[in-house]
Design a protein around this motif. Sequence first.
Motif, PDB file in Angstrom:
ATOM      1  N   VAL A   1     -64.580  85.206  -9.757  1.00 51.17           N
ATOM      2  CA  VAL A   1     -63.162  85.191 -10.122  1.00 51.17           C
ATOM      3  C   VAL A   1     -62.505  83.997  -9.421  1.00 51.17           C
ATOM      4  N   VAL A   2     -61.552  83.358 -10.103  1.00 46.96           N
ATOM      5  CA  VAL A   2     -60.912  82.166  -9.554  1.00 46.96           C
ATOM      6  C   VAL A   2     -59.411  82.387  -9.415  1.00 46.96           C
ATOM      7  N   GLU A   3     -58.798  81.580  -8.562  1.00 47.49           N
ATOM      8  CA  GLU A   3     -57.340  81.573  -8.480  1.00 47.49           C
ATOM      9  C   GLU A   3     -56.812  80.429  -9.333  1.00 47.49           C
ATOM     10  N   SER A   4     -55.805  80.731 -10.127  1.00 50.18           N
ATOM     11  CA  SER A   4     -55.227  79.743 -11.031  1.00 50.18           C
ATOM     12  C   SER A   4     -53.784  79.509 -10.613  1.00 50.18           C
ATOM     13  N   ILE A   5     -53.481  78.272 -10.291  1.00 51.39           N
ATOM     14  CA  ILE A   5     -52.130  77.932  -9.843  1.00 51.39           C
ATOM     15  C   ILE A   5     -51.418  77.260 -11.010  1.00 51.39           C
TER      16      ILE A   5
ATOM     17  N   CYS B   1     -51.575  75.739 -16.444  1.00 47.85           N
ATOM     18  CA  CYS B   1     -52.550  75.727 -15.347  1.00 47.85           C
ATOM     19  C   CYS B   1     -52.560  74.348 -14.691  1.00 47.85           C
ATOM     20  N   ALA B   2     -52.338  74.300 -13.391  1.00 52.75           N
ATOM     21  CA  ALA B   2     -52.310  73.022 -12.669  1.00 52.75           C
ATOM     22  C   ALA B   2     -53.563  72.857 -11.806  1.00 52.75           C
ATOM     23  N   GLU B   3     -53.942  73.930 -11.098  1.00 49.33           N
ATOM     24  CA  GLU B   3     -55.105  73.861 -10.207  1.00 49.33           C
ATOM     25  C   GLU B   3     -55.882  75.168 -10.274  1.00 49.33           C
ATOM     26  N   VAL B   4     -57.169  75.085 -10.012  1.00 51.32           N
ATOM     27  CA  VAL B   4     -58.010  76.274  -9.943  1.00 51.32           C
ATOM     28  C   VAL B   4     -58.875  76.179  -8.686  1.00 51.32           C
ATOM     29  N   ILE B   5     -58.943  77.288  -7.954  1.00 49.85           N
ATOM     30  CA  ILE B   5     -59.818  77.361  -6.785  1.00 49.85           C
ATOM     31  C   ILE B   5     -60.893  78.402  -7.084  1.00 49.85           C
ATOM     32  N   ALA B   6     -62.154  77.988  -6.986  1.00 51.84           N
ATOM     33  CA  ALA B   6     -63.269  78.885  -7.280  1.00 51.84           C
ATOM     34  C   ALA B   6     -64.184  78.986  -6.056  1.00 51.84           C
ATOM     35  N   PRO B   7     -64.474  80.208  -5.591  1.00 53.59           N
ATOM     36  CA  PRO B   7     -63.861  81.467  -6.013  1.00 53.59           C
ATOM     37  C   PRO B   7     -62.444  81.592  -5.453  1.00 53.59           C
ATOM     38  N   ALA B   8     -61.683  82.568  -5.965  1.00 60.38           N
ATOM     39  CA  ALA B   8     -60.347  82.824  -5.428  1.00 60.38           C
ATOM     40  C   ALA B   8     -60.482  83.187  -3.957  1.00 60.38           C
ATOM     41  N   PRO B   9     -59.731  82.527  -3.061  1.00 59.74           N
ATOM     42  CA  PRO B   9     -59.844  82.840  -1.633  1.00 59.74           C
ATOM     43  C   PRO B   9     -59.595  84.329  -1.372  1.00 59.74           C
ATOM     44  N   ALA B  10     -60.338  84.858  -0.457  1.00 59.41           N
ATOM     45  CA  ALA B  10     -60.158  86.266  -0.031  1.00 59.41           C
ATOM     46  C   ALA B  10     -60.218  87.252  -1.199  1.00 59.41           C
ATOM     47  N   SER B  11     -61.101  86.968  -2.144  1.00 56.45           N
ATOM     48  CA  SER B  11     -61.231  87.870  -3.291  1.00 56.45           C
ATOM     49  C   SER B  11     -62.502  88.705  -3.242  1.00 56.45           C
ATOM     50  N   ALA B  12     -63.384  88.386  -2.311  1.00 57.69           N
ATOM     51  CA  ALA B  12     -64.673  89.087  -2.265  1.00 57.69           C
ATOM     52  C   ALA B  12     -64.439  90.581  -2.084  1.00 57.69           C
ATOM     53  N   GLY B  13     -65.235  91.373  -2.768  1.00 57.86           N
ATOM     54  CA  GLY B  13     -65.113  92.813  -2.634  1.00 57.86           C
ATOM     55  C   GLY B  13     -64.258  93.406  -3.730  1.00 57.86           C
ATOM     56  N   ARG B  14     -63.189  94.119  -3.334  1.00 56.31           N
ATOM     57  CA  ARG B  14     -62.434  94.924  -4.289  1.00 56.31           C
ATOM     58  C   ARG B  14     -61.827  94.102  -5.422  1.00 56.31           C
ATOM     59  N   ILE B  15     -61.171  92.980  -5.084  1.00 52.34           N
ATOM     60  CA  ILE B  15     -60.501  92.177  -6.117  1.00 52.34           C
ATOM     61  C   ILE B  15     -61.525  91.621  -7.106  1.00 52.34           C
ATOM     62  N   SER B  16     -62.590  91.018  -6.582  1.00 55.09           N
ATOM     63  CA  SER B  16     -63.562  90.423  -7.499  1.00 55.09           C
ATOM     64  C   SER B  16     -64.282  91.505  -8.294  1.00 55.09           C
TER      65      SER B  16
ATOM     66  N   ASP C   1     -72.020  74.846  -3.984  1.00 57.19           N
ATOM     67  CA  ASP C   1     -71.233  74.741  -2.756  1.00 57.19           C
ATOM     68  C   ASP C   1     -70.335  75.966  -2.639  1.00 57.19           C
ATOM     69  N   GLU C   2     -69.759  76.145  -1.468  1.00 58.56           N
ATOM     70  CA  GLU C   2     -68.942  77.322  -1.239  1.00 58.56           C
ATOM     71  C   GLU C   2     -67.683  77.295  -2.105  1.00 58.56           C
ATOM     72  N   TRP C   3     -67.079  76.112  -2.237  1.00 61.09           N
ATOM     73  CA  TRP C   3     -65.803  75.996  -2.950  1.00 61.09           C
ATOM     74  C   TRP C   3     -65.864  74.910  -4.012  1.00 61.09           C
ATOM     75  N   SER C   4     -65.186  75.179  -5.120  1.00 66.63           N
ATOM     76  CA  SER C   4     -64.917  74.156  -6.126  1.00 66.63           C
ATOM     77  C   SER C   4     -63.420  74.188  -6.402  1.00 66.63           C
ATOM     78  N   VAL C   5     -62.817  73.024  -6.515  1.00 70.82           N
ATOM     79  CA  VAL C   5     -61.394  72.940  -6.842  1.00 70.82           C
ATOM     80  C   VAL C   5     -61.221  71.993  -8.029  1.00 70.82           C
ATOM     81  N   MET C   6     -60.491  72.472  -9.032  1.00 69.75           N
ATOM     82  CA  MET C   6     -60.182  71.673 -10.206  1.00 69.75           C
ATOM     83  C   MET C   6     -58.690  71.403 -10.267  1.00 69.75           C
ATOM     84  N   VAL C   7     -58.321  70.160 -10.452  1.00 66.74           N
ATOM     85  CA  VAL C   7     -56.909  69.799 -10.619  1.00 66.74           C
ATOM     86  C   VAL C   7     -56.757  69.139 -11.984  1.00 66.74           C
TER      87      VAL C   7
END
Lengths: 380, 380
Positions: free
Chosen positions: A207-211, A217-232, A308-314
Motif C-alpha cells: 500500500v502506498v501514500e498518495s499526496i 496526485c502529486a507524490e507517492v511514497i511506497a510503501p506508505a510510512p507506518a502502514s505495516a500491519g493493520r493498515i496494510s 529498496d526499502e523506499w520508492s518515491v514518485m513525484v
Amino acid sequence: MALTVGVIGGGQLARMMVPPAIGLGLEIEVLAENEGSSARIAATEVGDYHDADVVLAFAKGKDVITFDHEHVPQPVLKALVDAGVSVHPSPAALFVAQDKLVMRERLSAIGLPVPDWARLSAPADLQAFLDEHGGRCVVKTARGGYDGKGVRVVSDAAAVDDWFAQLSDDPAGIGAALLAEELVDFRRELAQSVARRPSGDVVAWPVVESIQRDGVCAEVIAPAPASAGRISDMAEEIARTVARELDVTGVLAVELFETTDDRVLINELAMRPHNTGHWSIDGSTTSQFEQHLRAVLDLPLGDTGTHDEWSVMVNVLGGPATGTIADRLPRAMADEPGAKIHDYGKDPRPGRKVGHVTTTGDDLDDVVYRARAAAEHFLD
Amino acid sequence: MALTVGVIGGGQLARMMVPPAIGLGLEIEVLAENEGSSARIAATEVGDYHDADVVLAFAKGKDVITFDHEHVPQPVLKALVDAGVSVHPSPAALFVAQDKLVMRERLSAIGLPVPDWARLSAPADLQAFLDEHGGRCVVKTARGGYDGKGVRVVSDAAAVDDWFAQLSDDPAGIGAALLAEELVDFRRELAQSVARRPSGDVVAWPVVESIQRDGVCAEVIAPAPASAGRISDMAEEIARTVARELDVTGVLAVELFETTDDRVLINELAMRPHNTGHWSIDGSTTSQFEQHLRAVLDLPLGDTGTHDEWSVMVNVLGGPATGTIADRLPRAMADEPGAKIHDYGKDPRPGRKVGHVTTTGDDLDDVVYRARAAAEHFLD
C-alpha cells in the motif's frame, strides 16, 4: 507466434505498457485518439473508440484487448465480446468503473467500507444530505470526472445547479444523477494496487501514500510510512475483495482514505495501471505495466517485491513554461544521476501530467529529497 | 523538441534501446536490415546500411546516429560526418573495433595488457608464431568474426589455409592479414563495461564474470565473484584507458582474461551495449541501454549502482526446437515469478541468441539457480 495485445487509448498509460511488452516479446498495438499521442511509437492506428467498426477492425488478430482508460462505451465493449474478442477488464467490470453511482452501490452491496453517500436527483436531495452531514459534503458527477474535475465541496444546495441541469441518460454525459459523499475526516490518502488474472490469481504491491494537490496526485511514497500491519492488511484485503467481487482483470488501483479514527475507506477505483503505481516501474521487480500485460493475457503474475526499502514518485505537472522537458534533462540528470526520469512525450500545459520522476533507496528523507529535486528541474 | 536518436541496425541491441528511449521521452528510429527485425517496433525504415544515400536520408533530422553493430563501412560513416551528422561512436573509434589487427596494434601502442600476438600474411608467419608459443595458438580473422566465428585454435601452420586464400583489402572480406594470439592460460573470462560522453565523463559498472560455451556468452555473473579490489581496479582502469585513448563514445565493453598468474589481459572490445551488460537492465539503476542513449546524446551519465548484491543473466541460445518462446512463458513465469524474461522477437534457430533471463538477489547460489531454471523452460 508472439502474443499480441491491443490497447485502446494512446495516453501515457498505454505508452508505459510498451517497454515491458518489448521485454517480454509481446506485440503491442495502440488505437490512439490522434496522431502524435503519448503512445505514438506503438500507435499503429488512429481512430475513434466510440465507433464499434473502428474498434472491431483494430481488435482483429489480437490475443486480448485492454485499455488506457475506462471510457469505451458499453455497446462498443459488447460488440467486441460478441465478436469473440478477449476483453480485459470485462465490460461488466468496466461498467462499475464508468459510473460513480454504480460503483458506490456495488461497493456498499458487497459490504466494503465507503464514505456515507447518497444519490441526488434534485437540489432537495442535496439539501437533505447536507442537513444530515453538518451542512457540508462533496458532490461528484457520476461520469466524466478525473483528476479533481467533476468534484466540488459544497455547503449550499444550489451550488451544483449547473450539474443538475445537465443530468441525462446519455452515456457520454455526466450521468443520470449526482453522487453526494460525506466529507471524510482523513489523516492521509492511500492507494492499494493489485493485479488479477482471469483464472483468479491475485497479487498485491505494498500500500502506498498518495499526496494530492488540487485534487491531483502529486507524490507517492511506497510503501506508505507506518502502514505495516493493520493498515496494510486492511488495504490489501479491500483491494482483493473488490477485484474478486467485481471480477476485475488486469491491474486494479483502489484509492483509500485513512481516517483520523483509524479506519480505511474506499475513495475511488481504477481498473487499469494508475498514477499511484508508477513507482513500481523502478521500485518493484514487476511493474504495474508488465503485470497488467501478464494479467490480461492470463499469464502467471510476477513478483511484486521491492529492491529498496523506499520508492518515491513525484509527478511533473504542467512541465516547463518555456521549452520542453528535453531541454531540462541535462541539469536534472547532472544533479540527480540516480533519478529515473519519465517523459510522456506530451506538450507542456498547465496542470497536465507530462512526466514523473522516481527515486529509490533505504533513507526516506534522502529518497524524497532527490525525487523532488529532480522533478523541480522540469518546472519553472 | 524531443531529442531524436537514429540507430543503424535492427538487432536485439537496438530493440533494447527502445524501452529507455520511451522512458526518457527520446524519439528513437531504427534503420533495419529487413522487415520483421528484432527492433521492428521502432524500425521506421528498412534499408541497406552499406548505401551512403540510404543512411544519409535516414540520418536527416536526427540529433545523433548510433549503432546496433560495428559493421557500417567507413566511407558511409565519413559521409555522415561530412554531412554534419553527429555520429557516436565516431568513425575513428569504430575503425579500431572493425579490425582485430588494428585493435591489437592500437592497444599495444597504448601499452595496455594484451596476449602475445602477430600479424600473419602467410603460413610461414603462423609457423614462426607456433614455434615461439609451444606449437599451439589461436588464429582469428581480422574482420567478420563474432560469437566464436572466425576463431580457430591451431597447432598446424596449414590449418587456416582457407583463410589465407581469402585475404584481401576488400572491407567486406575477412581482412588483409590474419591475427595470431597466444593461447592464454586463463582462470576465467571477465568483462568490464563503461560509458563515455563526448565531453569526456566516464562511468563504470562492476566488472562481471562471463561464462562462455562454444565461444558464445552463456551466462554472466555481476559482479564477478571475488573480484573486489585488485581485479576490479585493474579491469576498470583498462576500460577507462581504452575509452579515453580510443575516444570511444557511448558504451564500451572490454572482454578480459583473468590469467592463472593473476594478470588481466584484453581479449576483445565492443563499442556498443554488449551481451555481458544485459544484466544491467534489471540489476543496475541505469541500464547499459539507457546509458548508451545518454552518452551518445552527451547527456549526463546515470548512476551505475546495483539494487541487489548479485545479478545473473543466462542467455536463451537457440530457443525451443518446436514452437516459440511465447509458448513457454506460462511455465517459466509460474515457476520463477521473480525472473525477468527478455524475448528478442526472433525466430528460434540453433545457437541464435533469441532472449535472456536475469535474476537478482543477495544469495548467489539462489540467484544462479533461478536464472538457469527460468532459461531452461525456453530450451528443449
